[in-house]
Write a protein that holds these residues in place. Structure first.
Motif, mmCIF file in Angstrom:
data_model
loop_
_atom_site.group_PDB
_atom_site.id
_atom_site.type_symbol
_atom_site.label_atom_id
_atom_site.label_comp_id
_atom_site.label_asym_id
_atom_site.label_seq_id
_atom_site.Cartn_x
_atom_site.Cartn_y
_atom_site.Cartn_z
ATOM 1 N N PHE A 158 -18.719 -5.086 -1.838
ATOM 2 C CA PHE A 158 -18.283 -6.438 -1.495
ATOM 3 C C PHE A 158 -16.945 -6.456 -0.778
ATOM 4 C CE2 PHE A 158 -21.462 -7.210 -4.714
ATOM 5 C CZ PHE A 158 -22.126 -8.325 -4.216
ATOM 6 N N ASN A 159 -16.425 -5.295 -0.428
ATOM 7 C CA ASN A 159 -15.164 -5.203 0.294
ATOM 8 C C ASN A 159 -15.409 -4.893 1.759
ATOM 9 O OD1 ASN A 159 -13.445 -5.742 -1.819
ATOM 10 N ND2 ASN A 159 -13.245 -3.612 -2.417
ATOM 11 N N MET A 160 -14.435 -5.234 2.586
ATOM 12 C CA MET A 160 -14.496 -4.953 4.010
ATOM 13 C C MET A 160 -13.159 -4.349 4.408
ATOM 14 S SD MET A 160 -14.818 -7.640 7.172
ATOM 15 C CE MET A 160 -16.527 -8.029 6.971
ATOM 16 N N LYS A 161 -13.207 -3.250 5.111
ATOM 17 C CA LYS A 161 -11.977 -2.607 5.556
ATOM 18 C C LYS A 161 -11.484 -3.262 6.843
ATOM 19 C CE LYS A 161 -12.804 1.810 3.428
ATOM 20 N NZ LYS A 161 -12.693 3.243 3.515
ATOM 21 N N PHE A 162 -10.175 -3.278 7.000
ATOM 22 C CA PHE A 162 -9.558 -3.743 8.235
ATOM 23 C C PHE A 162 -8.231 -3.011 8.378
ATOM 24 C CE2 PHE A 162 -7.467 -6.274 5.118
ATOM 25 C CZ PHE A 162 -6.236 -6.626 5.640
ATOM 26 N N THR A 163 -7.668 -3.040 9.561
ATOM 27 C CA THR A 163 -6.404 -2.370 9.818
ATOM 28 C C THR A 163 -5.312 -3.413 9.939
ATOM 29 O OG1 THR A 163 -7.560 -0.628 11.003
ATOM 30 C CG2 THR A 163 -5.188 -0.819 11.402
ATOM 31 N N ALA A 164 -4.187 -3.138 9.322
ATOM 32 C CA ALA A 164 -3.050 -4.056 9.384
ATOM 33 C C ALA A 164 -1.789 -3.245 9.657
ATOM 34 C CB ALA A 164 -2.911 -4.822 8.068
ATOM 35 N N ALA A 165 -0.794 -3.911 10.179
ATOM 36 C CA ALA A 165 0.498 -3.272 10.423
ATOM 37 C C ALA A 165 1.575 -4.086 9.722
ATOM 38 C CB ALA A 165 0.776 -3.208 11.921
ATOM 39 N N GLY A 166 2.633 -3.416 9.332
ATOM 40 C CA GLY A 166 3.764 -4.077 8.700
ATOM 41 C C GLY A 166 5.028 -3.311 9.006
ATOM 42 N N SER A 167 6.159 -3.900 8.653
ATOM 43 C CA SER A 167 7.417 -3.198 8.899
ATOM 44 C C SER A 167 7.473 -1.956 8.010
ATOM 45 C CB SER A 167 8.612 -4.114 8.616
ATOM 46 O OG SER A 167 8.755 -4.317 7.227
ATOM 47 N N ILE A 168 8.149 -0.955 8.498
ATOM 48 C CA ILE A 168 8.253 0.299 7.749
ATOM 49 C C ILE A 168 8.834 0.048 6.367
ATOM 50 C CG2 ILE A 168 9.424 2.544 7.669
ATOM 51 C CD1 ILE A 168 9.192 2.551 10.787
ATOM 52 N N SER A 169 9.873 -0.780 6.278
ATOM 53 C CA SER A 169 10.501 -1.017 4.975
ATOM 54 C C SER A 169 9.555 -1.752 4.021
ATOM 55 C CB SER A 169 11.829 -1.768 5.125
ATOM 56 O OG SER A 169 11.611 -3.041 5.701
ATOM 57 N N ASP A 170 8.716 -2.655 4.541
ATOM 58 C CA ASP A 170 7.734 -3.335 3.689
ATOM 59 C C ASP A 170 6.687 -2.350 3.174
ATOM 60 O OD1 ASP A 170 8.984 -5.772 4.012
ATOM 61 O OD2 ASP A 170 7.513 -6.555 5.450
ATOM 62 N N ILE A 171 6.225 -1.460 4.051
ATOM 63 C CA ILE A 171 5.187 -0.492 3.666
ATOM 64 C C ILE A 171 5.735 0.515 2.663
ATOM 65 C CG2 ILE A 171 3.559 1.261 4.480
ATOM 66 C CD1 ILE A 171 2.947 -1.715 5.333
ATOM 67 N N THR A 172 6.984 0.968 2.861
ATOM 68 C CA THR A 172 7.542 1.920 1.896
ATOM 69 C C THR A 172 7.757 1.256 0.537
ATOM 70 O OG1 THR A 172 9.795 1.549 2.719
ATOM 71 C CG2 THR A 172 8.587 3.433 3.639
ATOM 72 N N MET A 173 8.136 -0.026 0.513
ATOM 73 C CA MET A 173 8.263 -0.733 -0.764
ATOM 74 C C MET A 173 6.888 -0.934 -1.392
ATOM 75 S SD MET A 173 9.806 -1.962 -3.290
ATOM 76 C CE MET A 173 11.515 -1.929 -2.802
ATOM 77 N N LEU A 174 5.908 -1.247 -0.586
ATOM 78 C CA LEU A 174 4.544 -1.383 -1.086
ATOM 79 C C LEU A 174 4.088 -0.081 -1.742
ATOM 80 C CD1 LEU A 174 2.090 -3.360 -1.100
ATOM 81 C CD2 LEU A 174 1.384 -2.284 1.023
ATOM 82 N N ASP A 175 4.363 1.030 -1.080
ATOM 83 C CA ASP A 175 4.010 2.339 -1.641
ATOM 84 C C ASP A 175 4.770 2.608 -2.942
ATOM 85 O OD1 ASP A 175 2.231 2.815 0.402
ATOM 86 O OD2 ASP A 175 3.578 4.119 1.536
ATOM 87 N N ALA A 176 6.038 2.223 -2.991
ATOM 88 C CA ALA A 176 6.840 2.426 -4.203
ATOM 89 C C ALA A 176 6.287 1.590 -5.359
ATOM 90 C CB ALA A 176 8.305 2.077 -3.935
#
Length: 131
Positions: free
Chosen positions: A20-38
């Motif tokens: 029931f999921n669908m993959k898509f590609t998104a971009a974000g600021s590097i600092s947002d992505i590193t915080m997301l990873d943290a």
């Protein structure tokens, strides 16, 4: 063993969820992505799982901010597109309630129209309570 049974059950649940999921590609600021990873690492989850939760919450927030007219039109449009995608994946479902007349069912997705019906019902109940 119980652990093998549990592991198999988890695999089935994951496969059902992924269907029931669908993959898509998104971009974000590097600092947002590193915080997301943290944050994901802190809670022992994946970036993808966290983004999925964030996306769902944000979409709901945007949906509830729409005008009633837009909620109606976009609910119909999104549900029809969901039905088409699920059909292509070979997934069928039957929905009862969720904005349908009592006793009726449909194989069309009713996710957003169900929200819309609940909103209409809540507004109707509020008017009755205020009367």
């Amino acid at each position: 063993t119980l652990s093998s049974s549990s592991a198999a059950s988890d695999v089935y649940k994951r496969q059902e969820h992924e269907a029931f999921n669908m993959k898509f590609t998104a971009a974000g600021s590097i600092s947002d992505i590193t915080m997301l990873d943290a944050i994901a690492a802190r809670f022992n989850t994946t970036r993808s799982a966290l983004v999925s939760e964030i996306l769902h919450g944000s979409v709901l927030e945007m949906y509830f901010a729409l005008s009633l007219k837009d909620k109606e039109a976009l609910s119909y449009s999104a549900d029809l597109e969901t039905t088409k995608i699920l059909d292509k994946k070979g997934i069928s479902q039957e929905t009862f309630g969720s904005g349908l007349p009592q006793g009726e069912s449909t194989t069309d997705d009713m996710s957003w129209r169900g929200y819309y019906a609940a909103i209409l019902k809540a507004e109707e109940d509020k008017k009755d309570a205020d009367a």
